[in-house]
Each structure stands twice: as C-alpha cells, then as structure tokens.
Design a protein around this motif. Structure first.
Motif, PDB file in Angstrom:
ATOM      1  N   TYR A  58       0.920  -0.725  -0.108  1.00 48.79           N
ATOM      2  CA  TYR A  58       0.192  -0.195   0.138  1.00 48.79           C
ATOM      3  C   TYR A  58       0.817   1.371  -0.021  1.00 48.79           C
ATOM      4  O   TYR A  58       2.225   1.133   0.405  1.00 48.79           O
ATOM      5  CB  TYR A  58      -0.694  -0.260   1.040  1.00 48.79           C
ATOM      6  CG  TYR A  58      -0.668   0.376   2.969  1.00 48.79           C
ATOM      7  CD1 TYR A  58       0.071   1.563   3.115  1.00 48.79           C
ATOM      8  CD2 TYR A  58       0.112  -0.928   3.728  1.00 48.79           C
ATOM      9  CE1 TYR A  58       0.892   1.512   4.215  1.00 48.79           C
ATOM     10  CE2 TYR A  58       0.760  -0.985   4.107  1.00 48.79           C
ATOM     11  CZ  TYR A  58       1.419   0.548   5.230  1.00 48.79           C
ATOM     12  OH  TYR A  58       1.431   0.611   6.111  1.00 48.79           O
ATOM     13  N   VAL A  59       0.062   2.184  -0.540  1.00 47.43           N
ATOM     14  CA  VAL A  59       0.552   3.643  -0.369  1.00 47.43           C
ATOM     15  C   VAL A  59       0.129   4.553   0.389  1.00 47.43           C
ATOM     16  O   VAL A  59      -0.998   4.717  -0.173  1.00 47.43           O
ATOM     17  CB  VAL A  59       0.815   4.111  -2.264  1.00 47.43           C
ATOM     18  CG1 VAL A  59       1.876   4.868  -1.672  1.00 47.43           C
ATOM     19  CG2 VAL A  59       2.474   3.377  -2.197  1.00 47.43           C
ATOM     20  N   SER A  60       0.582   5.198   1.470  1.00 48.04           N
ATOM     21  CA  SER A  60       0.196   6.061   1.980  1.00 48.04           C
ATOM     22  C   SER A  60       0.711   7.226   2.227  1.00 48.04           C
ATOM     23  O   SER A  60       2.460   7.500   2.563  1.00 48.04           O
ATOM     24  CB  SER A  60      -0.087   5.961   3.114  1.00 48.04           C
ATOM     25  OG  SER A  60       0.845   5.116   4.151  1.00 48.04           O
ATOM     26  N   GLN A  61      -0.242   8.767   2.272  1.00 43.14           N
ATOM     27  CA  GLN A  61       1.016   9.709   2.314  1.00 43.14           C
ATOM     28  C   GLN A  61       0.641   9.837   3.883  1.00 43.14           C
ATOM     29  O   GLN A  61      -0.267   9.723   4.174  1.00 43.14           O
ATOM     30  CB  GLN A  61       0.630  10.832   1.540  1.00 43.14           C
ATOM     31  CG  GLN A  61       0.669  12.350   1.884  1.00 43.14           C
ATOM     32  CD  GLN A  61      -0.300  13.674   1.013  1.00 43.14           C
ATOM     33  OE1 GLN A  61      -0.003  13.419  -0.352  1.00 43.14           O
ATOM     34  NE2 GLN A  61      -1.084  14.298   1.827  1.00 43.14           N
ATOM     35  N   VAL A  62       1.842  10.221   4.664  1.00 46.29           N
ATOM     36  CA  VAL A  62       1.823  10.937   5.972  1.00 46.29           C
ATOM     37  C   VAL A  62       1.937  12.319   6.428  1.00 46.29           C
ATOM     38  O   VAL A  62       3.539  12.388   5.940  1.00 46.29           O
ATOM     39  CB  VAL A  62       2.988   9.880   7.163  1.00 46.29           C
ATOM     40  CG1 VAL A  62       2.715  10.289   8.835  1.00 46.29           C
ATOM     41  CG2 VAL A  62       2.965   8.514   6.498  1.00 46.29           C
ATOM     42  N   TYR A  63       0.853  13.102   7.314  1.00 45.71           N
ATOM     43  CA  TYR A  63       1.291  14.774   7.748  1.00 45.71           C
ATOM     44  C   TYR A  63       1.619  14.571   9.096  1.00 45.71           C
ATOM     45  O   TYR A  63       0.808  14.064   9.622  1.00 45.71           O
ATOM     46  CB  TYR A  63       0.590  15.437   6.617  1.00 45.71           C
ATOM     47  CG  TYR A  63       0.230  17.509   7.834  1.00 45.71           C
ATOM     48  CD1 TYR A  63       1.441  17.536   6.354  1.00 45.71           C
ATOM     49  CD2 TYR A  63       0.124  17.028   8.374  1.00 45.71           C
ATOM     50  CE1 TYR A  63       0.996  19.012   6.978  1.00 45.71           C
ATOM     51  CE2 TYR A  63      -0.053  18.297   9.091  1.00 45.71           C
ATOM     52  CZ  TYR A  63       0.949  19.393   8.362  1.00 45.71           C
ATOM     53  OH  TYR A  63       0.566  20.350   9.576  1.00 45.71           O
TER      54      TYR A  63
END
Length: 84
Positions: A58-63
């Motif tokens: 999976y690919v997630s963007q983390v802020y």
C-alpha cells in the motif's frame, strides 16, 4: 509495525492499496481496520497503534508537524535496537 506511538499528531491519506491500522498497546490482528484508497485516518499524538500490510503493498501519505518521532511500546520490537 508493532505497537508504537508518535509524539505528534499524524494524518494518513491512503493513495493506493489497503492500509490496515489497529489501536492499542498489544498487536491484535482482530483489531485491524482496513482503509482503501482515498481514506483519511487522523491519529492523535501518543496514541498506541500498529500497522500491517495484510493484503499486500500500500502507499500512504503521512502528514505531521515535527519534531517527528516513533517510540515502540515494547523496546524489543524496535529494529533500531537489534543486535548487529
């Protein structure tokens, strides 16, 4: 990732695949919740949680706003402390 916390609030946006996250200080696959593409997960600072790529990549963007950190609940789970 085994149970851990972050000192900062984090926001995860799932870009592709399925992101699985569970909450608590003990890894329990029955507590994992699946989030598909486009999902947003808000994680308050110091919330014990764990991840698993249960169904593959999976690919997630983390802020998060720093200083950033990661502290494992059980120090033995932290690969930074593994004997070499």
């Amino acid at each position: 990732l085994m149970p851990h916390t972050h000192p900062e609030d984090r926001i995860y946006t799932v870009m592709s695949g399925v992101f699985y996250i569970g909450f608590g200080s003990v890894f329990d696959p029955d507590k994992l919740v699946a989030y598909g593409p486009g999902s947003v997960v808000v994680l308050p600072a110091n919330t014990p949680h764990f991840h698993w790529a249960r169904s593959g990549e999976y690919v997630s963007q983390v802020y998060g706003t720093g200083p950033l950190g990661l502290e494992y609940i059980d120090r033995r789970d932290d690969p930074r402390h593994a004997s070499k």
